[in-house]
Design an enzyme around this catalytic site. Sequence first.
Site, PDB file in Angstrom:
ATOM      1  N   SER A 124      -8.743  -3.810  14.775  1.00  0.00           N
ATOM      2  CA  SER A 124      -7.464  -4.059  14.101  1.00  0.00           C
ATOM      3  C   SER A 124      -6.353  -3.132  14.576  1.00  0.00           C
ATOM      4  O   SER A 124      -6.577  -1.957  14.869  1.00  0.00           O
ATOM      5  CB  SER A 124      -7.671  -3.845  12.597  1.00  0.00           C
ATOM      6  OG  SER A 124      -6.445  -3.728  11.945  1.00  0.00           O
ATOM      7  N   GLU A 126      -4.399  -1.862  12.649  1.00  0.00           N
ATOM      8  CA  GLU A 126      -4.308  -0.780  11.655  1.00  0.00           C
ATOM      9  C   GLU A 126      -4.844   0.535  12.238  1.00  0.00           C
ATOM     10  O   GLU A 126      -4.563   1.611  11.719  1.00  0.00           O
ATOM     11  CB  GLU A 126      -5.112  -1.133  10.405  1.00  0.00           C
ATOM     12  CG  GLU A 126      -4.388  -2.020   9.423  1.00  0.00           C
ATOM     13  CD  GLU A 126      -3.226  -1.326   8.716  1.00  0.00           C
ATOM     14  OE1 GLU A 126      -3.449  -0.297   8.076  1.00  0.00           O
ATOM     15  OE2 GLU A 126      -2.100  -1.819   8.827  1.00  0.00           O
ATOM     16  N   TYR A 148      -9.428   1.993   5.418  1.00  0.00           N
ATOM     17  CA  TYR A 148      -9.694   0.785   6.207  1.00  0.00           C
ATOM     18  C   TYR A 148      -9.486   1.072   7.694  1.00  0.00           C
ATOM     19  O   TYR A 148     -10.347   0.763   8.537  1.00  0.00           O
ATOM     20  CB  TYR A 148      -8.766  -0.358   5.750  1.00  0.00           C
ATOM     21  CG  TYR A 148      -8.811  -1.568   6.658  1.00  0.00           C
ATOM     22  CD1 TYR A 148      -9.798  -2.537   6.503  1.00  0.00           C
ATOM     23  CD2 TYR A 148      -7.879  -1.737   7.697  1.00  0.00           C
ATOM     24  CE1 TYR A 148      -9.856  -3.645   7.353  1.00  0.00           C
ATOM     25  CE2 TYR A 148      -7.930  -2.833   8.538  1.00  0.00           C
ATOM     26  CZ  TYR A 148      -8.917  -3.784   8.359  1.00  0.00           C
ATOM     27  OH  TYR A 148      -8.965  -4.869   9.199  1.00  0.00           O
TER      28      TYR A 148
HETATM   29  P1  NAP Z   1     -10.988 -12.244   5.327  1.00  0.00           P
HETATM   30  O1  NAP Z   1     -10.302 -13.546   5.135  1.00  0.00           O
HETATM   31  O2  NAP Z   1     -10.836 -11.178   4.297  1.00  0.00           O
HETATM   32  O3  NAP Z   1     -12.563 -12.559   5.501  1.00  0.00           O
HETATM   33  C1  NAP Z   1     -13.519 -11.528   5.465  1.00  0.00           C
HETATM   34  C2  NAP Z   1     -14.897 -12.148   5.551  1.00  0.00           C
HETATM   35  O4  NAP Z   1     -15.886 -11.109   5.534  1.00  0.00           O
HETATM   36  C3  NAP Z   1     -15.258 -13.080   4.381  1.00  0.00           C
HETATM   37  O5  NAP Z   1     -15.940 -14.193   4.877  1.00  0.00           O
HETATM   38  C4  NAP Z   1     -16.195 -12.212   3.538  1.00  0.00           C
HETATM   39  O6  NAP Z   1     -17.093 -12.948   2.761  1.00  0.00           O
HETATM   40  C5  NAP Z   1     -16.934 -11.469   4.633  1.00  0.00           C
HETATM   41  N1  NAP Z   1     -17.655 -10.294   4.146  1.00  0.00           N
HETATM   42  C6  NAP Z   1     -17.116  -9.218   3.522  1.00  0.00           C
HETATM   43  N2  NAP Z   1     -18.079  -8.332   3.244  1.00  0.00           N
HETATM   44  C7  NAP Z   1     -19.250  -8.845   3.693  1.00  0.00           C
HETATM   45  C8  NAP Z   1     -20.608  -8.388   3.706  1.00  0.00           C
HETATM   46  N3  NAP Z   1     -20.963  -7.214   3.165  1.00  0.00           N
HETATM   47  N4  NAP Z   1     -21.558  -9.157   4.267  1.00  0.00           N
HETATM   48  C9  NAP Z   1     -21.231 -10.365   4.797  1.00  0.00           C
HETATM   49  N5  NAP Z   1     -19.964 -10.848   4.815  1.00  0.00           N
HETATM   50  C10 NAP Z   1     -18.992 -10.100   4.267  1.00  0.00           C
HETATM   51  O7  NAP Z   1     -10.591 -11.599   6.726  1.00  0.00           O
HETATM   52  P2  NAP Z   1      -9.877 -12.257   8.015  1.00  0.00           P
HETATM   53  O8  NAP Z   1      -8.404 -12.151   7.854  1.00  0.00           O
HETATM   54  O9  NAP Z   1     -10.490 -13.554   8.315  1.00  0.00           O
HETATM   55  O10 NAP Z   1     -10.267 -11.188   9.134  1.00  0.00           O
HETATM   56  C11 NAP Z   1     -11.472 -11.316   9.895  1.00  0.00           C
HETATM   57  C12 NAP Z   1     -11.803  -9.978  10.530  1.00  0.00           C
HETATM   58  O11 NAP Z   1     -10.744  -9.569  11.383  1.00  0.00           O
HETATM   59  C13 NAP Z   1     -12.007  -8.822   9.537  1.00  0.00           C
HETATM   60  O12 NAP Z   1     -12.989  -7.977  10.100  1.00  0.00           O
HETATM   61  C14 NAP Z   1     -10.668  -8.110   9.534  1.00  0.00           C
HETATM   62  O13 NAP Z   1     -10.822  -6.759   9.160  1.00  0.00           O
HETATM   63  C15 NAP Z   1     -10.266  -8.280  10.981  1.00  0.00           C
HETATM   64  N6  NAP Z   1      -8.825  -8.294  11.268  1.00  0.00           N
HETATM   65  C16 NAP Z   1      -8.023  -9.180  10.604  1.00  0.00           C
HETATM   66  C17 NAP Z   1      -6.675  -9.241  10.937  1.00  0.00           C
HETATM   67  C18 NAP Z   1      -5.746 -10.208  10.255  1.00  0.00           C
HETATM   68  O14 NAP Z   1      -4.521 -10.020  10.369  1.00  0.00           O
HETATM   69  N7  NAP Z   1      -6.260 -11.241   9.589  1.00  0.00           N
HETATM   70  C19 NAP Z   1      -6.160  -8.383  11.942  1.00  0.00           C
HETATM   71  C20 NAP Z   1      -7.033  -7.525  12.600  1.00  0.00           C
HETATM   72  C21 NAP Z   1      -8.371  -7.496  12.271  1.00  0.00           C
HETATM   73  P3  NAP Z   1     -16.760 -13.409   1.248  1.00  0.00           P
HETATM   74  O15 NAP Z   1     -16.065 -14.736   1.403  1.00  0.00           O
HETATM   75  O16 NAP Z   1     -18.096 -13.490   0.639  1.00  0.00           O
HETATM   76  O17 NAP Z   1     -15.864 -12.374   0.637  1.00  0.00           O
HETATM   77  O1  G4F Z   2      -0.215  -8.155   4.421  1.00  0.00           O
HETATM   78  P1  G4F Z   2      -0.671  -6.758   4.314  1.00  0.00           P
HETATM   79  O2  G4F Z   2      -1.485  -6.406   3.108  1.00  0.00           O
HETATM   80  O3  G4F Z   2      -1.451  -6.453   5.666  1.00  0.00           O
HETATM   81  P2  G4F Z   2      -1.835  -5.094   6.436  1.00  0.00           P
HETATM   82  O4  G4F Z   2      -1.938  -3.932   5.513  1.00  0.00           O
HETATM   83  O5  G4F Z   2      -0.903  -4.953   7.594  1.00  0.00           O
HETATM   84  O6  G4F Z   2      -3.315  -5.421   6.935  1.00  0.00           O
HETATM   85  C1  G4F Z   2      -3.636  -6.694   7.510  1.00  0.00           C
HETATM   86  O7  G4F Z   2      -3.432  -6.643   8.897  1.00  0.00           O
HETATM   87  C2  G4F Z   2      -4.296  -5.734   9.600  1.00  0.00           C
HETATM   88  C3  G4F Z   2      -3.900  -5.794  11.078  1.00  0.00           C
HETATM   89  O8  G4F Z   2      -2.888  -4.849  11.327  1.00  0.00           O
HETATM   90  C4  G4F Z   2      -5.736  -6.149   9.361  1.00  0.00           C
HETATM   91  F1  G4F Z   2      -6.571  -5.342  10.045  1.00  0.00           F
HETATM   92  C5  G4F Z   2      -6.038  -6.090   7.875  1.00  0.00           C
HETATM   93  O9  G4F Z   2      -7.382  -6.539   7.653  1.00  0.00           O
HETATM   94  C6  G4F Z   2      -5.077  -7.013   7.150  1.00  0.00           C
HETATM   95  O10 G4F Z   2      -5.378  -8.331   7.547  1.00  0.00           O
HETATM   96  O11 G4F Z   2       0.581  -5.762   4.328  1.00  0.00           O
HETATM   97  C7  G4F Z   2       1.559  -5.802   5.355  1.00  0.00           C
HETATM   98  C8  G4F Z   2       2.741  -4.889   4.993  1.00  0.00           C
HETATM   99  C9  G4F Z   2       2.329  -3.469   4.575  1.00  0.00           C
HETATM  100  O12 G4F Z   2       3.166  -2.547   5.211  1.00  0.00           O
HETATM  101  C10 G4F Z   2       2.575  -3.426   3.073  1.00  0.00           C
HETATM  102  O13 G4F Z   2       2.940  -2.150   2.552  1.00  0.00           O
HETATM  103  O14 G4F Z   2       3.408  -5.454   3.851  1.00  0.00           O
HETATM  104  C11 G4F Z   2       3.741  -4.415   2.967  1.00  0.00           C
HETATM  105  N1  G4F Z   2       3.907  -4.956   1.613  1.00  0.00           N
HETATM  106  C12 G4F Z   2       5.058  -4.903   0.879  1.00  0.00           C
HETATM  107  N2  G4F Z   2       4.844  -5.435  -0.323  1.00  0.00           N
HETATM  108  C13 G4F Z   2       2.955  -5.549   0.874  1.00  0.00           C
HETATM  109  C14 G4F Z   2       3.546  -5.863  -0.352  1.00  0.00           C
HETATM  110  N3  G4F Z   2       1.670  -5.861   1.141  1.00  0.00           N
HETATM  111  C15 G4F Z   2       0.942  -6.497   0.177  1.00  0.00           C
HETATM  112  N4  G4F Z   2      -0.337  -6.830   0.442  1.00  0.00           N
HETATM  113  N5  G4F Z   2       1.487  -6.799  -1.059  1.00  0.00           N
HETATM  114  C16 G4F Z   2       2.783  -6.494  -1.362  1.00  0.00           C
HETATM  115  O15 G4F Z   2       3.245  -6.765  -2.478  1.00  0.00           O
END
Ligand code: NAP
Ligand code: G4F
Length: 329
Positions: A124, A126, A148
Amino acid sequence: MAKRAIVTGITGQDGSYLAELLLDKGYEVTGVVRRLSASNFWRIEHLLDRITLRPADLLDQLSLIRVVQDVRPHEFYNLAAMSFVPASWDQPLLTGDFNSQGVTRVLEAIRQVDTGIRIYQASSSEMYGRVREVPQTELTPFYPRSPYGVSKVFGHYITVNYRESYGIFAVSGILFNHESPRRGIEFVTRKVTDGVARIKLGLADSLGLGNLEACRDWGFAGDYVRAMWLMLQQDTADDYVIATGVSHSVRQLVESAFSHAGLDWQKYVKTDPAFLRPAEVDHLIGDASKARKVLGWEPEVSFDKLVAMMVDADLERLSGQTRRVGAVR
Ligand code: NAP
Ligand code: G4F
């Protein structure tokens, strides 16, 4: 013979798009699901007759070994994680167990069953946290700002280490924020588009948000899962940044979403300190030149299109609900 893939996190946003992509390419797809008292298959409902689901948990080494042994996949996509940043301050130990040691358990399962299995690890942006350079590349040093982010740095380096120690084809995709109508409702993009739809339909009259000045490089999840697959099709294993190279503030996101629905955001958005974080990541913007050059990857959905797609999807979903409520009345 069809290729076999295991996807952890198949019930999540990325897992559902990746499963669609792999099925389109003719793969046999096995999704790993953890046991819950009630299923949460809303993102994969339309795929259930074409995929196999197997119970396993990132916390349980034996369950991971068993599923790898039984399926003998060609490719393994480790997408499962505790992915919501604010929750990582509430549960730092569990976050580390899922996102750090969970990755080690997956790698160990592969090492013990078959080192020929190719593995993708979901790293990520992050990890860059308080950024050391702008834009961020594969060589930018990490400075995570949340449990995280710290847990993902471990996941990244243990993946690199298993590649270098055991010759496993293990890649780490450093993905910047990617969104879609399937995004979890607590993440800021979906929270905003859901809020806009509720206000437009008269179901809510305001939206509370935290830091409006934070900037993110937001792309479309459907584009990003294509990059995951491409990384596992290369001759050599390597790590890649996946990003659009364009950054917007939360304020710009809010303006774009409200104006798409014909609303003036200033009348409805309230800042609420409850949504501020103990330490913030102020500005992320990625440089995906390496992925463009080596993988031939390009994002296809722009920020404005993404926001419009998400607002429209929430309007459609909630207007159905309004009609149902209306019918009961
Ligand atoms: P998400 O919608 O939160 O999905 C997370 C998945 O992980 C869900 O299917 C969840 O299952 C499963 N999970 C959590 N804990 C588990 C465990 N102990 N054993 C088995 N499964 C488990 O996340 P996403 O946005 O699709 O992201 C996918 C991956 O990319 C994550 O690793 C995230 O950290 C990473 N990532 C995401 C972003 C982004 O912007 N979306 C960016 C960079 C990296 P349940 O349905 O049972 O909760
Ligand atoms: O949407 P966010 O919660 O995503 P964040 O923290 O960037 O993390 C996501 O992206 C990562 C990749 O860089 C992934 F690895 C991670 O698993 C996840 O998918 O927040 C984005 C921004 C932050 O700066 C937060 O402070 O939005 C700002 N924000 C402002 N108001 C808020 C809010 N975020 C959330 N969730 N809720 C608010 O009300």
